[in-house]
Scaffold this motif. Structure first.
Motif, PDB file in Angstrom:
ATOM      1  N   MET A 434     -38.098  79.427  10.956  1.00  0.00           N
ATOM      2  CA  MET A 434     -38.193  80.338   9.816  1.00  0.00           C
ATOM      3  C   MET A 434     -39.633  80.817   9.615  1.00  0.00           C
ATOM      4  SD  MET A 434     -35.106  80.636   9.075  1.00  0.00           S
ATOM      5  CE  MET A 434     -34.732  81.285   7.460  1.00  0.00           C
ATOM      6  N   LYS A 435     -40.593  79.936   9.827  1.00  0.00           N
ATOM      7  CA  LYS A 435     -42.002  80.338   9.733  1.00  0.00           C
ATOM      8  C   LYS A 435     -42.334  81.356  10.808  1.00  0.00           C
ATOM      9  CE  LYS A 435     -43.804  76.083   7.641  1.00  0.00           C
ATOM     10  NZ  LYS A 435     -44.593  74.846   7.886  1.00  0.00           N
ATOM     11  N   PHE A 436     -41.792  81.156  11.986  1.00  0.00           N
ATOM     12  CA  PHE A 436     -42.059  82.070  13.101  1.00  0.00           C
ATOM     13  C   PHE A 436     -41.635  83.496  12.743  1.00  0.00           C
ATOM     14  CE2 PHE A 436     -40.957  84.302  16.972  1.00  0.00           C
ATOM     15  CZ  PHE A 436     -42.017  84.005  17.815  1.00  0.00           C
ATOM     16  N   PHE A 437     -40.499  83.620  12.082  1.00  0.00           N
ATOM     17  CA  PHE A 437     -39.967  84.941  11.739  1.00  0.00           C
ATOM     18  C   PHE A 437     -40.373  85.399  10.332  1.00  0.00           C
ATOM     19  CE2 PHE A 437     -37.033  83.796  15.194  1.00  0.00           C
ATOM     20  CZ  PHE A 437     -37.070  84.972  15.936  1.00  0.00           C
ATOM     21  N   ASP A 438     -41.379  84.740   9.754  1.00  0.00           N
ATOM     22  CA  ASP A 438     -41.870  85.112   8.427  1.00  0.00           C
ATOM     23  C   ASP A 438     -40.766  85.087   7.380  1.00  0.00           C
ATOM     24  OD1 ASP A 438     -44.488  85.488   9.295  1.00  0.00           O
ATOM     25  OD2 ASP A 438     -44.082  87.544   9.911  1.00  0.00           O
ATOM     26  N   GLN A 439     -39.901  84.093   7.488  1.00  0.00           N
ATOM     27  CA  GLN A 439     -38.803  83.925   6.537  1.00  0.00           C
ATOM     28  C   GLN A 439     -39.129  82.787   5.568  1.00  0.00           C
ATOM     29  OE1 GLN A 439     -35.767  85.814   6.392  1.00  0.00           O
ATOM     30  NE2 GLN A 439     -37.037  87.116   7.704  1.00  0.00           N
ATOM     31  N   PRO A 440     -38.429  82.725   4.433  1.00  0.00           N
ATOM     32  CA  PRO A 440     -38.637  81.598   3.507  1.00  0.00           C
ATOM     33  C   PRO A 440     -38.269  80.286   4.188  1.00  0.00           C
ATOM     34  CG  PRO A 440     -37.274  83.329   2.519  1.00  0.00           C
ATOM     35  CD  PRO A 440     -37.381  83.658   3.956  1.00  0.00           C
ATOM     36  N   ASP A 441     -38.654  79.163   3.595  1.00  0.00           N
ATOM     37  CA  ASP A 441     -38.257  77.881   4.166  1.00  0.00           C
ATOM     38  C   ASP A 441     -36.734  77.766   4.095  1.00  0.00           C
ATOM     39  OD1 ASP A 441     -37.314  76.307   1.740  1.00  0.00           O
ATOM     40  OD2 ASP A 441     -39.338  76.780   1.103  1.00  0.00           O
ATOM     41  N   PRO A 442     -36.133  76.885   4.905  1.00  0.00           N
ATOM     42  CA  PRO A 442     -34.666  76.807   4.979  1.00  0.00           C
ATOM     43  C   PRO A 442     -33.972  76.683   3.628  1.00  0.00           C
ATOM     44  CG  PRO A 442     -35.632  75.520   6.738  1.00  0.00           C
ATOM     45  CD  PRO A 442     -36.774  75.979   5.875  1.00  0.00           C
ATOM     46  N   GLN A 443     -34.543  75.887   2.702  1.00  0.00           N
ATOM     47  CA  GLN A 443     -33.912  75.700   1.396  1.00  0.00           C
ATOM     48  C   GLN A 443     -33.918  76.993   0.589  1.00  0.00           C
ATOM     49  OE1 GLN A 443     -32.291  72.760   0.175  1.00  0.00           O
ATOM     50  NE2 GLN A 443     -31.548  74.438  -1.101  1.00  0.00           N
ATOM     51  N   GLU A 444     -35.071  77.678   0.549  1.00  0.00           N
ATOM     52  CA  GLU A 444     -35.175  78.923  -0.206  1.00  0.00           C
ATOM     53  C   GLU A 444     -34.315  80.003   0.420  1.00  0.00           C
ATOM     54  OE1 GLU A 444     -36.000  81.760  -2.955  1.00  0.00           O
ATOM     55  OE2 GLU A 444     -36.332  79.591  -3.050  1.00  0.00           O
ATOM     56  N   TRP A 445     -34.313  80.070   1.757  1.00  0.00           N
ATOM     57  CA  TRP A 445     -33.468  81.055   2.456  1.00  0.00           C
ATOM     58  C   TRP A 445     -32.001  80.818   2.113  1.00  0.00           C
ATOM     59  CZ3 TRP A 445     -29.595  80.501   6.177  1.00  0.00           C
ATOM     60  CH2 TRP A 445     -29.200  81.658   6.821  1.00  0.00           C
ATOM     61  N   THR A 446     -31.595  79.551   2.109  1.00  0.00           N
ATOM     62  CA  THR A 446     -30.204  79.219   1.772  1.00  0.00           C
ATOM     63  C   THR A 446     -29.880  79.631   0.340  1.00  0.00           C
ATOM     64  OG1 THR A 446     -30.232  77.342   3.308  1.00  0.00           O
ATOM     65  CG2 THR A 446     -28.528  77.336   1.614  1.00  0.00           C
ATOM     66  N   ASN A 447     -30.789  79.356  -0.582  1.00  0.00           N
ATOM     67  CA  ASN A 447     -30.564  79.749  -1.977  1.00  0.00           C
ATOM     68  C   ASN A 447     -30.386  81.261  -2.102  1.00  0.00           C
ATOM     69  OD1 ASN A 447     -30.843  77.083  -2.729  1.00  0.00           O
ATOM     70  ND2 ASN A 447     -32.985  77.291  -3.347  1.00  0.00           N
ATOM     71  N   GLN A 448     -31.200  82.009  -1.377  1.00  0.00           N
ATOM     72  CA  GLN A 448     -31.096  83.475  -1.415  1.00  0.00           C
ATOM     73  C   GLN A 448     -29.767  83.948  -0.850  1.00  0.00           C
ATOM     74  OE1 GLN A 448     -34.522  85.200   0.518  1.00  0.00           O
ATOM     75  NE2 GLN A 448     -35.991  84.186  -0.847  1.00  0.00           N
ATOM     76  N   VAL A 449     -29.332  83.306   0.234  1.00  0.00           N
ATOM     77  CA  VAL A 449     -28.047  83.681   0.844  1.00  0.00           C
ATOM     78  C   VAL A 449     -26.896  83.412  -0.117  1.00  0.00           C
ATOM     79  CG1 VAL A 449     -26.397  83.096   2.677  1.00  0.00           C
ATOM     80  CG2 VAL A 449     -28.816  83.418   3.234  1.00  0.00           C
ATOM     81  N   VAL A 450     -26.900  82.237  -0.746  1.00  0.00           N
ATOM     82  CA  VAL A 450     -25.821  81.887  -1.684  1.00  0.00           C
ATOM     83  C   VAL A 450     -25.815  82.858  -2.866  1.00  0.00           C
ATOM     84  CG1 VAL A 450     -24.985  80.134  -3.287  1.00  0.00           C
ATOM     85  CG2 VAL A 450     -25.810  79.458  -1.023  1.00  0.00           C
ATOM     86  N   GLN A 451     -26.983  83.179  -3.376  1.00  0.00           N
ATOM     87  CA  GLN A 451     -27.085  84.122  -4.503  1.00  0.00           C
ATOM     88  C   GLN A 451     -26.510  85.485  -4.124  1.00  0.00           C
ATOM     89  OE1 GLN A 451     -31.063  84.542  -5.997  1.00  0.00           O
ATOM     90  NE2 GLN A 451     -30.478  85.887  -7.664  1.00  0.00           N
ATOM     91  N   GLU A 452     -26.833  85.948  -2.926  1.00  0.00           N
ATOM     92  CA  GLU A 452     -26.319  87.246  -2.469  1.00  0.00           C
ATOM     93  C   GLU A 452     -24.818  87.180  -2.225  1.00  0.00           C
ATOM     94  OE1 GLU A 452     -26.576  91.313  -1.229  1.00  0.00           O
ATOM     95  OE2 GLU A 452     -27.922  89.999  -2.368  1.00  0.00           O
ATOM     96  N   LEU A 453     -24.342  86.059  -1.679  1.00  0.00           N
ATOM     97  CA  LEU A 453     -22.908  85.910  -1.409  1.00  0.00           C
ATOM     98  C   LEU A 453     -22.073  86.042  -2.672  1.00  0.00           C
ATOM     99  CD1 LEU A 453     -22.625  82.956   1.158  1.00  0.00           C
ATOM    100  CD2 LEU A 453     -21.748  85.277   1.469  1.00  0.00           C
ATOM    101  N   ARG A 454     -22.608  85.541  -3.788  1.00  0.00           N
ATOM    102  CA  ARG A 454     -21.833  85.546  -5.032  1.00  0.00           C
ATOM    103  C   ARG A 454     -21.525  86.955  -5.532  1.00  0.00           C
ATOM    104  NH1 ARG A 454     -19.508  81.889  -3.650  1.00  0.00           N
ATOM    105  NH2 ARG A 454     -20.186  79.726  -3.880  1.00  0.00           N
ATOM    106  N   LYS A 455     -22.190  87.951  -4.964  1.00  0.00           N
ATOM    107  CA  LYS A 455     -21.868  89.346  -5.305  1.00  0.00           C
ATOM    108  C   LYS A 455     -20.564  89.789  -4.652  1.00  0.00           C
ATOM    109  CE  LYS A 455     -26.758  90.720  -5.465  1.00  0.00           C
ATOM    110  NZ  LYS A 455     -27.766  91.636  -4.844  1.00  0.00           N
TER     111      LYS A 455
END
Length: 574
Positions: A434-455
């Motif tokens: 995730m750091k390599f691709f300039d993405q949030p850490d796994p936990q934060e990325w997961t939280n963002q995915v779950v938040q978006e999924l709820r839409k």
């Protein structure tokens, strides 16, 4: 896919490898069912980013703290046994597992043991504390709610002491079940027949593998298992060499590119036939061939970048074996990023460590060619040695387009029809990726995915963090996770997306991913998923089968030839 093997974790210490070997042998010989014995090696756990505590001067073994990672390693599911490596099984371990009771978080022998002051084993200080030796053998209910406190973060917290863990301080007393001390028979402390009869011997103060304890009580039981384990190793080595004698490795059959085989052949035959009477290579001719080869080496086609992810001091090689193999096959050289920064030679990298990361970023920015080596797309699920490795030109995975290929390298792959399920399985990649691709850490990325999924959906969500390799092949596999009523797998760049498709489950890849050629790439599509048919999957898998190679194919130059002859142009960016 259900794994019915009993899970047994054994503490491993570099000073007591022979003890672990004998322990392992004794469990196998007395077990009436299949067992999965997993050594808890601290260095492996550190490499897998599961253990990072500083060395504790009070720790008497390398597994003083790592034993408490067992629930995490089991993904907080099922029952597992932990024992120290200085145990010898005299009784069927199944009888121990038969005593498990779901109302308890941990079950153990509850000794009233106060050792003498002084030292034990190889000079280690003998510490006294309440519940001494309770944690040396634990039947652990990994799914018990109270054990969910035993996360890797807690175990690695420097403020959490050994006393807290070894006294089971995270549990209420009523959550600790009692097992007979016969399953943790402290050699030198318990006596037959007044204390019963041992089922598992525990050489807690020192075993026969230490010179000063060579004739301790029950030493014969240890020696019997040690001899058998060593005999099995000897037979294995003997069979290996016997096979080699029956089929000698001739120079012409060496797994090397033709140019290297020619040099070795010339040198070998000129040594025994210096005039070239029989094999045609004189001393002078051999020297010319070798000198020409070294001259070619000065204009290497590629330069491998030293893989700073690996702990070479504790390996049987001094350079990454796959970088080395590919360099041999590509007429390349072994180097470092510092040496190659200012050159124009194409690079070869493996992993996403610091040097590799800097090299790839540089290549993407400047348009310089590079070749990335990593675990293969498929065919490694039951292999401890990672027999297949992918090679990608100018990217970390092959993102297409799909090239029509033969089906002769599918390794027994078969199409699976897609099955319905209810829940969503999220598989974040490692923090390093995730750091390599300039993405949030796994936990934060997961939280963002779950938040978006709820839409878009109210389906239940399960998160599966990437386990270490030992447990990917011995249990807790991606197939196990996918078999549990999964509707769709969501990941970033992980090949878990491809594994889901091969298991008959749709996937959404939110990052650069080899599966993106046939799977969904947006969370908005969660209720309208694409399920590739047999023709699509066969085309994808055939294509990827020519993008991954065995070590022999890396060394022979086959991988180099295939990648450069058939690779589709790759986008030079993240």
């Amino acid at each position: 896919m259900k794994d019915d093997k009993l899970k047994i974790y054994v503490g491993w210490d570099s000073r007591e490898d022979i003890a672990y070997t004998a322990c392992n042998q004794s469990i196998i010989d007395t077990a009436s069912v299949d067992v999965d014995i997993i050594p808890l090696k601290q260095k492996t756990l550190r490499n897998d980013e599961l253990y990072w505590r500083e060395k504790d001067k009070l720790a008497s073994t390398e597994f003083t703290f790592t034993r408490f990672l067992v629930p995490e390693l089991q993904e907080f599911k099922g029952w597992a046994l932990f024992i120290d490596c200085d145990f010898i099984a005299l009784e069927d371990v199944k009888k121990l597992f038969d005593q498990k009771d779901d109302k308890y978080a941990v079950m153990c022998a509850q000794h009233d043991y106060t050792p003498k002051e002084g030292t034990k084993m190889d000079g280690k200080e003998q510490h006294q504390y309440p519940r001494k030796n309770w944690s040396s053998m634990m039947l652990i209910n990994c799914g018990h709610p109270s054990n969910k406190k035993l996360t890797k973060e807690l175990v690695n917290n420097e403020d959490v002491t050994g006393a807290y863990l070894h006294r089971f301080s995270w549990l209420d007393d009523k959550e600790i079940g009692e097992l007979s001390h016969e399953w943790n028979w402290l050699v030198g402390w318990y006596k037959e027949p007044e204390d019963g009869k041992p089922k598992f011997l525990h050489y807690t103060e020192g075993g026969p593998w230490f010179p000063e304890y060579y004739d301790c009580e029950y030493a014969s039981e240890y020696y019997k298992n040690e001899r058998k384990s060593l005999l099995n190793k000897t037979k294995h080595i003997s069979n290996k060499y016997s096979a080699e004698k029956r089929s000698p490795n001739l120079i012409s059959n060496l797994t090397l590119p033709e140019s290297l085989r020619e040099s070795i052949e010339a040198l070998t035959y000129a040594t025994i036939d210096p005039t070239g009477t029989y094999y045609g290579h004189t001393e002078e001719n051999a020297m010319t061939i070798i000198q020409n080869k070294f001259q070619q080496g000065k204009t290497a086609k590629v330069a491998a970048i030293f893989n700073d992810d690996l702990d070479y001091k504790n390996k049987s090689y001094v350079y990454d074996e796959y970088l080395e193999a590919f360099s041999l096959g590509a007429n390349g050289k072994l180097s470092t990023w510092d040496q190659e920064k200012d050159t124009k030679c194409p690079l070869v990298i493996r992993g996403v460590g610091k040097s590799s990361r800097e090299a790839v970023m540089h290549c993407w920015e400047t348009g310089r060619d590079f070749y990335a080596i990593d675990t293969g797309y498929f065919g490694n699920s039951k292999s401890k040695s990672k027999g297949w490795h992918r090679v990608t030109k100018n990217n970390l995975q092959d993102y297409g387009p799909i090239i029509e290929r033969p089906t002769d390298r599918l390794l027994g792959w078969k199409y699976k029809k897609f099955k319905r399920g209810k829940k969503i399985l999220i598989c974040p990649p490692s923090d390093k990726v995730m750091k390599f691709f300039d993405q949030p850490d796994p936990q934060e990325w997961t939280n963002q995915v779950v938040q978006e999924l709820r839409k878009y959906t109210d389906r239940p969500v399960e998160v599966r963090l990437k386990p270490n390799r030992t447990h990917r092949i011995t249990g807790n596999s991606i197939e196990d996770a996918l078999s549990r009523d999964v509707h769709c797998l969501i990941t970033y760049n992980s090949i878990a997306a491809l594994e889901a498709l091969n298991f008959g489950k749709p996937a959404i890849a939110l990052g650069p991913n080899c599966a993106s050629m046939v799977c969904n790439t947006s969370l908005e599509e969660i209720e309208n998923l694409h399920k590739p048919d047999k023709d699509e999957m066969t085309a994808l898998m055939s294509h990827l089968s020519y993008c991954q190679f065995s070590r022999g194919e890396l060394m022979s130059g086959f991988a180099w030839d295939i990648i450069n002859a058939t690779s589709a142009p790759q986008v030079l960016s993240k």
